[in-house]
Design an enzyme around this catalytic site. Structure first.
Site, PDB file in Angstrom:
ATOM      1  NE  ARG A  45      51.016  41.801  31.640  1.00  0.00           N
ATOM      2  CZ  ARG A  45      50.621  43.050  31.479  1.00  0.00           C
ATOM      3  NH1 ARG A  45      51.496  44.048  31.525  1.00  0.00           N
ATOM      4  NH2 ARG A  45      49.369  43.363  31.256  1.00  0.00           N
ATOM      5  N   GLY A  46      51.015  41.379  28.077  1.00  0.00           N
ATOM      6  CA  GLY A  46      50.343  42.533  27.483  1.00  0.00           C
ATOM      7  C   GLY A  46      50.399  42.364  25.964  1.00  0.00           C
ATOM      8  CB  ALA A  47      47.723  42.394  23.406  1.00  0.00           C
ATOM      9  NE  ARG A  88      49.543  34.582  27.844  1.00  0.00           N
ATOM     10  CZ  ARG A  88      49.152  35.640  28.560  1.00  0.00           C
ATOM     11  NH1 ARG A  88      49.885  36.736  28.580  1.00  0.00           N
ATOM     12  NH2 ARG A  88      48.024  35.617  29.238  1.00  0.00           N
ATOM     13  CD  GLN A 198      47.858  40.019  34.994  1.00  0.00           C
ATOM     14  OE1 GLN A 198      47.077  39.906  35.937  1.00  0.00           O
ATOM     15  NE2 GLN A 198      47.935  39.099  34.042  1.00  0.00           N
ATOM     16  CG  ASP A 239      44.908  40.438  25.532  1.00  0.00           C
ATOM     17  OD1 ASP A 239      44.408  41.134  26.429  1.00  0.00           O
ATOM     18  OD2 ASP A 239      46.081  40.035  25.548  1.00  0.00           O
ATOM     19  CG  ASN A 249      41.315  43.605  28.408  1.00  0.00           C
ATOM     20  OD1 ASN A 249      42.471  43.545  27.973  1.00  0.00           O
ATOM     21  ND2 ASN A 249      41.017  44.290  29.494  1.00  0.00           N
ATOM     22  CE  LYS A 250      44.787  39.002  32.198  1.00  0.00           C
ATOM     23  NZ  LYS A 250      45.180  37.607  31.881  1.00  0.00           N
TER      24      LYS A 250
HETATM   25  O1  MRU Z   1      47.613  38.032  30.651  1.00  0.00           O
HETATM   26  P1  MRU Z   1      48.129  39.392  30.292  1.00  0.00           P
HETATM   27  O2  MRU Z   1      48.740  40.112  31.456  1.00  0.00           O
HETATM   28  O3  MRU Z   1      49.046  39.352  29.097  1.00  0.00           O
HETATM   29  O4  MRU Z   1      46.825  40.188  29.863  1.00  0.00           O
HETATM   30  C1  MRU Z   1      46.968  41.519  29.458  1.00  0.00           C
HETATM   31  C2  MRU Z   1      45.680  42.211  29.236  1.00  0.00           C
HETATM   32  O5  MRU Z   1      44.612  41.641  29.316  1.00  0.00           O
HETATM   33  C3  MRU Z   1      45.761  43.645  28.793  1.00  0.00           C
HETATM   34  O6  MRU Z   1      44.658  44.366  29.228  1.00  0.00           O
HETATM   35  C4  MRU Z   1      45.796  43.685  27.258  1.00  0.00           C
HETATM   36  O7  MRU Z   1      46.805  42.870  26.777  1.00  0.00           O
HETATM   37  C5  MRU Z   1      45.974  45.053  26.747  1.00  0.00           C
HETATM   38  S1  MRU Z   1      47.622  45.626  27.004  1.00  0.00           S
HETATM   39  C6  MRU Z   1      47.821  47.124  26.283  1.00  0.00           C
END
Ligand code: MRU
Length: 342
Positions: A45-47, A88, A198, A239, A249-250
């Site tokens: 996970r994470g963009a 996603r 997270q 993201d 973002n999250k």
């Molecule tokens: O659902 P996730 O864990 O993939 O969400 C991740 C986030 O929202 C991060 O803040 C974002 O991807 C930036 S990661 C460098």
């Protein structure tokens, strides 16, 4: 440094992030369906990391393809790309990486002396380039952002925008690691980041490993921490960023930006160029992933709400550009309101 994803012996090795912080488990993945499941379930996970994984997944499908002709290979890769694109919807890095891989494949169609082996090597090279570039982008974000950190700062972050979310040292957390390397003294507060934690599971794990002075709070303690613990700035990842600077973002990020404005502290987004979606004008066009009801009804494996509860579970929210002080990328620090570099 921990590598959340690697390419080894024609397989993808990744850390199953759903098992952290209890177990550091590396999974060897040799097929696209396992990879897609891993992205959907947030094992990966994470963009930026999702983008890197998509590139490697495309390469994996090329290596596994039995196609003897360009058309045969393309058919397998189109199928893989479709599956990856459906994992996603919000992180644009996924689509950015796949567009780039498809462009590489399209370029190969014109080769007079092409062969499956040569095409596969070229595709793998592109995927590994994406991975290496991500490492460099993370380091540059860290260098650009570290100048904003002062001795005595108290930084609040949300979700995980660190080593585990990228192929390198993170985006928001890269700034923190670089500032520490430069000898700056500061404290970090990390939101636990309901519902999938997270912040507590991943950010705290990597900040402790990297000896950062970090304190965990529940999401609903952010306002209190800003007021009573002297938070001086908020730094998070993104993201997808629209052309006008609106940033997804999250879930919970938007609320933090509102809090930052109320308390008069800066709110920064740190993200690589691959997170900017130049095709969309504003945050209104960012697709927001909604996830299953079980993620809210259960906390881990414990049921914490009636099973028949109605549930709203958006995984992301959009922070309007008017609430963002600056966006930190690998190219520099961009003040949003005035659209100028500082
Ligand atoms: O659902 P996730 O864990 O993939 O969400 C991740 C986030 O929202 C991060 O803040 C974002 O991807 C930036 S990661 C460098």
């Amino acid at each position: 440094m921990i590598e959340p994803i690697e390419w080894k012996d024609n397989k993808i090795i990744f850390i199953d992030q759903t098992e952290l912080p209890v177990r550091l488990n590396y999974v060897m993945c040799g097929d696209i369906d396992t990879l897609c499941e891993a992205i959907k379930k947030l094992r990966i996970r994470g963009a930026p990391l999702i983008g890197v994984a998509a590139g490697l997944g495309y390469a994996l499908s090329a290596i596994n393809s039995k196609g003897k002709t360009y058309r045969g290979l393309k058919k397998d890769l189109d199928r893989a790309s479709k599956k990856l694109r459906a994992t996603r919807p919000t992180a644009v890095n996924l689509f950015w990486a796949l567009d780039r891989m498809e462009k590489t494949l399209a370029h190969l169609s014109g080769e007079p002396h092409g062969s499956p082996d040569r095409w596969k090597r070229a595709i793998l090279k592109e995927a590994l380039d994406i991975l290496e570039e991500d490492k460099k982008m993370c380091a540059a974000i860290g260098r650009n952002g570290a100048g904003l950190i002062k001795n005595g700062d108290v930084i609040l972050t949300h979700c995980n925008a660190g080593i585990l979310a990228t192929a390198g040292q993170g985006t928001a957390l890269s700034i923190i690691y670089e500032a520490k390397k430069q000898g700056k003294r500061f404290k970090v507060y990390a939101d636990e980041t309901r519902p999938l934690m997270q912040g507590s599971r991943l950010t705290m794990w990597e900040l402790i490993k990297n000896r950062i002075d970090a304190t965990l709070i529940c999401d609903n303690m952010a306002a209190s921490a800003i007021k009573n613990k002297g938070v001086t700035k908020i730094i998070v990842g993104a993201d997808r960023i629209a052309r006008n600077g609106d940033a997804a973002n999250k879930i919970g990020t938007y609320g933090l930006a509102v809090l930052a404005k109320h308390h008069g502290i800066p709110f920064y987004i740190a993200a690589p160029g691959s997170t900017i979606d130049r095709n969309i004008k504003s945050g209104r066009d960012i697709p927001i992933e909604e996830r299953g009801r079980k993620e809210i009804i259960y906390t881990g494996s414990k049921q914490t709400a009636p099973l028949d509860s109605k549930v709203y579970n958006p995984a992301f929210d959009v922070t309007p550009h008017s609430l963002i002080t600056a966006i930190i990328t690998e190219k520099g620090v961009y003040e949003i309101k005035r659209f100028r570099r500082v």
